[in-house]
Design a protein around this motif. Sequence first.
Motif, PDB file in Angstrom:
ATOM      1  N   THR A   1       0.669  -0.991   0.045  1.00 39.25           N
ATOM      2  CA  THR A   1      -0.058  -0.003   0.226  1.00 39.25           C
ATOM      3  C   THR A   1       0.994   1.529  -0.038  1.00 39.25           C
ATOM      4  O   THR A   1       1.639   1.406  -0.068  1.00 39.25           O
ATOM      5  N   GLN A   2       0.424   2.239  -0.635  1.00 43.70           N
ATOM      6  CA  GLN A   2       1.017   3.434  -0.617  1.00 43.70           C
ATOM      7  C   GLN A   2       0.432   5.021  -0.047  1.00 43.70           C
ATOM      8  O   GLN A   2      -1.308   4.982  -0.587  1.00 43.70           O
ATOM      9  N   ASN A   3       1.148   5.293   0.692  1.00 40.69           N
ATOM     10  CA  ASN A   3      -0.148   6.342   0.986  1.00 40.69           C
ATOM     11  C   ASN A   3       0.893   8.410   0.747  1.00 40.69           C
ATOM     12  O   ASN A   3       1.991   7.854   1.207  1.00 40.69           O
ATOM     13  N   SER A   4       0.796   9.299  -0.262  1.00 44.72           N
ATOM     14  CA  SER A   4       2.077   9.931  -0.259  1.00 44.72           C
ATOM     15  C   SER A   4       2.971   9.376  -0.770  1.00 44.72           C
ATOM     16  O   SER A   4       3.670   8.965  -1.986  1.00 44.72           O
TER      17      SER A   4
ATOM     18  N   LYS B   1       4.694   7.178   0.894  1.00 50.53           N
ATOM     19  CA  LYS B   1       5.433   6.417   1.479  1.00 50.53           C
ATOM     20  C   LYS B   1       4.953   4.928   1.211  1.00 50.53           C
ATOM     21  O   LYS B   1       3.809   4.911   0.931  1.00 50.53           O
TER      22      LYS B   1
ATOM     23  N   GLU C   1       9.734   5.065   1.667  1.00 54.10           N
ATOM     24  CA  GLU C   1       9.700   5.868   0.969  1.00 54.10           C
ATOM     25  C   GLU C   1      10.126   6.118   0.029  1.00 54.10           C
ATOM     26  O   GLU C   1      11.461   6.007  -0.069  1.00 54.10           O
TER      27      GLU C   1
ATOM     28  N   VAL D   1       4.805   8.842  10.976  1.00 49.80           N
ATOM     29  CA  VAL D   1       3.887   8.332  10.221  1.00 49.80           C
ATOM     30  C   VAL D   1       3.994   6.709  11.030  1.00 49.80           C
ATOM     31  O   VAL D   1       4.777   7.003  11.941  1.00 49.80           O
TER      32      VAL D   1
ATOM     33  N   ASP E   1      -1.944  -0.458   7.088  1.00 51.89           N
ATOM     34  CA  ASP E   1      -2.628   1.282   6.648  1.00 51.89           C
ATOM     35  C   ASP E   1      -1.714   1.939   7.306  1.00 51.89           C
ATOM     36  O   ASP E   1      -1.039   1.569   7.875  1.00 51.89           O
ATOM     37  N   VAL E   2      -1.442   2.933   6.553  1.00 50.51           N
ATOM     38  CA  VAL E   2      -0.287   3.771   6.756  1.00 50.51           C
ATOM     39  C   VAL E   2      -1.516   5.088   6.821  1.00 50.51           C
ATOM     40  O   VAL E   2      -1.706   5.376   5.741  1.00 50.51           O
ATOM     41  N   PHE E   3      -0.414   5.833   7.326  1.00 58.45           N
ATOM     42  CA  PHE E   3      -1.416   7.833   7.928  1.00 58.45           C
ATOM     43  C   PHE E   3       0.077   8.156   7.983  1.00 58.45           C
ATOM     44  O   PHE E   3       0.722   8.132   8.335  1.00 58.45           O
ATOM     45  N   ILE E   4      -0.346   9.212   8.092  1.00 58.52           N
ATOM     46  CA  ILE E   4       0.724   9.749   8.008  1.00 58.52           C
ATOM     47  C   ILE E   4       0.168  11.772   8.663  1.00 58.52           C
ATOM     48  O   ILE E   4      -0.938  12.344   7.722  1.00 58.52           O
TER      49      ILE E   4
END
Length: 159
Positions: free
Chosen positions: A29-32, A34, A51, A87, A120-123
């Motif tokens: 998974t990707q968030n921004s 990351k 990243e 993160v 789940d990746v949160f920033i």
Amino acid sequence: TISEKDFEEVREQAILYSENEEIECIAITQNSDKIAYLFADEESSYMLLYERNRLFEKRLDYVGATSSSKSEFGMGLYCTGSNGETVFVLFGANLDADRYSFSYQGTEHIRKISYGYVLDVFIDKDYVFTNPTITSVGDNVIFESDFQKQEDDTVESEN
């Protein structure tokens, strides 16, 4: 750093970290900027976080890795913070539950578990480094937050 397309290098790092050649990648998974990879075997899950390199757009920098092997309910949590952002990655595999919850900055969050795994990746760019807390996996309460205590008190007073 590694090439963005070099999945074999990510897999080799996961094998080195887990000391297990039988692990499989079950989610990415990707968030921004990351990117998280979830590997699993029958007993544990292993999360590797990368990243995007700020100078070379097709390269990834290794951030860190951790496992869920010591977790009672099969979920793990990885946190890091730099440059005014927090993160965190919530992850797990071979999960029987349909949901999990965590507390962050005084707010309770409930998330769905699909296909027996979580990645789940949160920033958070608004706060300095702060750890979230996994509060439950399915019906198993891991950590009773103030939010849950208030809910329980309300139910007891209604009875």
